[in-house]
Design an enzyme around this catalytic site. Structure first.
Site, short mmCIF file in Angstrom:
data_model
loop_
_atom_site.label_atom_id
_atom_site.label_comp_id
_atom_site.label_asym_id
_atom_site.label_seq_id
_atom_site.Cartn_x
_atom_site.Cartn_y
_atom_site.Cartn_z
CB SER A 176 25.46 3.31 12.79
OG SER A 176 25.68 2.10 12.87
CE LYS B 213 15.66 -2.80 21.00
NZ LYS B 213 15.45 -1.78 19.65
CB VAL C 50 16.42 -6.27 11.30
CG1 VAL C 50 15.58 -5.28 10.69
CG2 VAL C 50 15.70 -7.72 10.87
#
Length: 650
Positions: free
Chosen positions: A317, A434, A481
């Site tokens: 992506s 993260k 999501v």
């Protein structure tokens, strides 16, 4: 030629033949029928015009008899039909152009008849046609042919839409683009929208209508005002409202069970049919409050133009979007490296079509295999490396930690070492939020890669500028999501949310990649750049809004199910713009994280121990060594929490 053959041939031509006179395909009137009907209208107009003129107590010229005049007029009109092509369009899709052709044909026929009449008078001393007759005949012929087309168009529209329930819509705005979309809705056949009015954001219009539709003022009483109008949906045109204003309107509209659509600007498409067919239900991505980014194209061009660029994870992506954006700066060559065969193949087809002048090299390869990477660096003088190859799915990596260690850490070590060895000018690594105070193996592995790149940047033996970019969730990326929720809604639910209070920061793929390119020119070596992700989004609110935008009611039509945090998942992501840990740069959306480097030898010793444990498949021991390299790595909702017990008890 026998009579039986002649009959078969005529039947073939009229029934199945590949010619202009087919009658089998009754989806439209064949051209010869259109011409025949038009000629009948010409004859009928002649009779009516002749009768009207006869009542005026005038004397017709006797050069031709009435039947001869009728035949002559009919032949003249027939010739103009063929010259102008009045029969060429589909009757059921008649437009202003077709009406203009009819008018032009009638006018041209009148001029021919007048010319013939006066020419005859000049040579023989007598006229053929009365002028009032020619004028009245032209008018009746034009009106008759136009009415024929309008009647067929109306009948077709009626039967096409028979039994269909149309959605009554309001167009948001009264500018030229919005009115053009309104016109398209008004004349388009076989569509699901009925124009009910326009909405003004500036002033109130009294007794003024556009295309026969009223104009409503958007104010505090707007939704109560339109309630008696049985409005089903609102259509935004060409995104002229700010995201903040659009969100306020959408939220109110959803409360009143209205559907929301987006329509393109008139300049985007060639004809009105394209506009109507491209009115789409609004997407949640269109409502997230993201602002346009201003890039310094001059500086980006200076370090990408005419250079050889290596992009790892180039079919993913992020990597594929970096490839697209780099392609605009006319590099000497772009090497796209990925281990996923099919995505790499599809990307190759896309890029060769959209950027035919760019020299691409598409390579299948794994960043874990150093020999493969060595061959690439030896064969090509690479100037810039964008390192986007990584494993990123938190729960999956938590169950398969060895793969993350080998790809995210050791793959980065391989690329960084070779970049230094072959004197690559810039090495830009794509990391993640993260990696900040990681609670999972994925985040910790990316943080370890950051630590190594940072330590290598300080090594006196390297001339390569090592730059790390760090950002959060990306809209539309593989496994993110929003596509996941869309799929669940399409399947009828339930929509699964891991926790009622979980929040995330979002950024679009193009926006993230633009900032990666911008950070690449800002870095002088050793920086960790973090991106301003805007305001956080509560995932539960996101689920509710997506369900309502799809035309369903949360909890009634589509269930929302809380399934609990997944292994390694955080409830709240770290704020990347925390002023205690970041410093501003000259670009308002990019900040620099304050980061104390470790000695390269110390980092290498840790990585060697981690790699040895990974090689032996000793997951627990491997993660314990990873926690030594990344001491802020505290596992949550994971089997590796046992390794943190001493730290947590303290």
């Amino acid at each position: 030629m026998t009579w039986s053959y002649f009959k078969r041939r005529v039947k073939h031509l009229l029934w199945n033949g590949d010619n202009k006179l087919r009658v089998r395909n009754l989806r439209y009137l064949p051209r010869w029928i259109v011409i025949a009907i038009d000629l009948c209208i010409v004859v009928l107009s002649f009779i009516v015009s002749f009768s009207i003129v006869a009542e005026m107590n005038v004397v017709f010229y006797d050069v031709l008899t009435a039947p001869q005049e009728c035949l002559f007029v009919t032949l003249v009109y027939l010739s103009t039909f063929f010259i102008i092509g009045t029969y060429a369009g589909l009757i059921r899709h008649s437009t202003f152009v077709d009406i203009f052709k009819i008018a032009f044909s009638s006018a041209m026929s009148s001029l021919i008849l007048l010319s013939v009449s006066y020419s005859y008078d000049f040579f023989f001393g007598d006229k053929i046609f009365l002028f009032p007759f020619i004028a009245i005949n032209a008018l009746f012929t034009f009106v008759g042919m136009m009415m024929f087309r309008l009647v067929i168009k109306s009948i077709y529209a009626y039967f096409t839409n028979l039994g269909k329930s149309k959605m009554r819509v309001l167009l948001m705005g009264v500018d030229d683009d919005t009115i053009a979309v309104g016109e398209a809705l008004s004349i388009s056949d076989n569509q699901n929208f009925e124009l009910a009015g326009f909405v003004s954001f500036k002033k109130r219009y009294q007794k003024i209508k556009i295309l026969g539709a009223p104009i409503f003022k958007y104010d505090s009483t707007f939704f109560e005002t339109i309630l008696p109008q049985d409005i089903d949906a609102l259509i935004f045109v060409s995104n002229k409202l700010s995201n903040y204003d659009k969100n306020r309107i959408v939220d109110k509209a959803l409360e009143h069970d209205l559907r929301i659509y987006d329509a393109p600007a008139i300049t985007t498409y060639d004809n009105q049919k394209d506009i109507v067919s491209n009115i789409k239900q609004i997407q949640i991505e269109d409502l997230l409050d993201r602002h346009p980014i201003n890039l310094d194209d001059t500086q980006i061009n200076s370090y990408l133009n005419n250079e050889t660029i290596l992009i790892t994870g180039g079919a993913g992506s992020i990597g594929s979007e970096i490839v697209r954006q780099v392609s605009q700066y006319k590099p000497k060559k772009i090497i796209v490296l990925d281990q996923a065969e099919s995505p790499l193949h599809w990307l190759e087809l896309e890029l060769l079509k959209n950027f035919p002048d760019v020299d691409y090299l598409f390579l299948l390869g794994d960043v874990r295999k150093k020999n493969r990477l060595v061959n690439i660096f030896e064969e090509h003088k690479i100037s810039v490396v964008f390192h986007a190859a990584a494993y990123k799915h938190v729960p999956l990596i938590e169950r398969n930690p060895t793969e993350a260690i080998q790809v995210n850490i050791l793959g980065t070590v391989n690329l960084a070492d070779l970049s230094s060895q072959f004197k690559v000018d810039r090495f830009v690594m794509v990391s993640t939020d993260k990696a900040v105070n990681p609670t999972n193996v994925m985040g910790a592995s990316k943080r370890a890669a950051e630590i190594y790149v940072r330590a290598l940047a300080d090594d006196v033996s390297t001339d390569t500028r090592f730059i790390t970019t760090r950002f959060g969730n990306v809209l539309g990326s593989n496994g993110s999501v929003i596509p996941h929720f869309k799929k669940q809604i399409e399947e009828g639910g339930p929509v699964t949310v891991t926790h009622e209070n979980i929040i995330r920061y979002f950024m679009t793929i193009p926006e993230a990649c633009q900032l990666v390119l911008q950070a690449g020119i800002m870095g002088q070596g050793g920086e960790v750049f973090v991106f301003d992700m805007g305001d956080p989004v509560r995932i539960m609110d996101l689920a509710h809004k997506m369900i309502k935008l799809s035309g369903y009611e949360p909890g009634e039509d589509i269930e929302i199910k809380v399934i609990g945090l997944r292994p390694g998942e955080k409830l709240y992501e770290e704020l990347l713009s925390d002023k205690a840990t970041t410093l501003p740069t000259h670009h308002k959306k990019i900040m620099r994280a304050t980061d104390q480097p470790m000695a390269l030898d110390d980092v290498l010793n840790h990585i060697i121990e981690i790699a040895a444990a990974a090689e032996n498949g000793e997951d627990i021991f491997m993660i314990s060594k990873l926690k030594k390299l990344v001491p802020e790595f505290i596992s949550e909702n994971s089997i590796y929490e046992v390794l943190d017990l001493p730290a947590k008890s303290e």
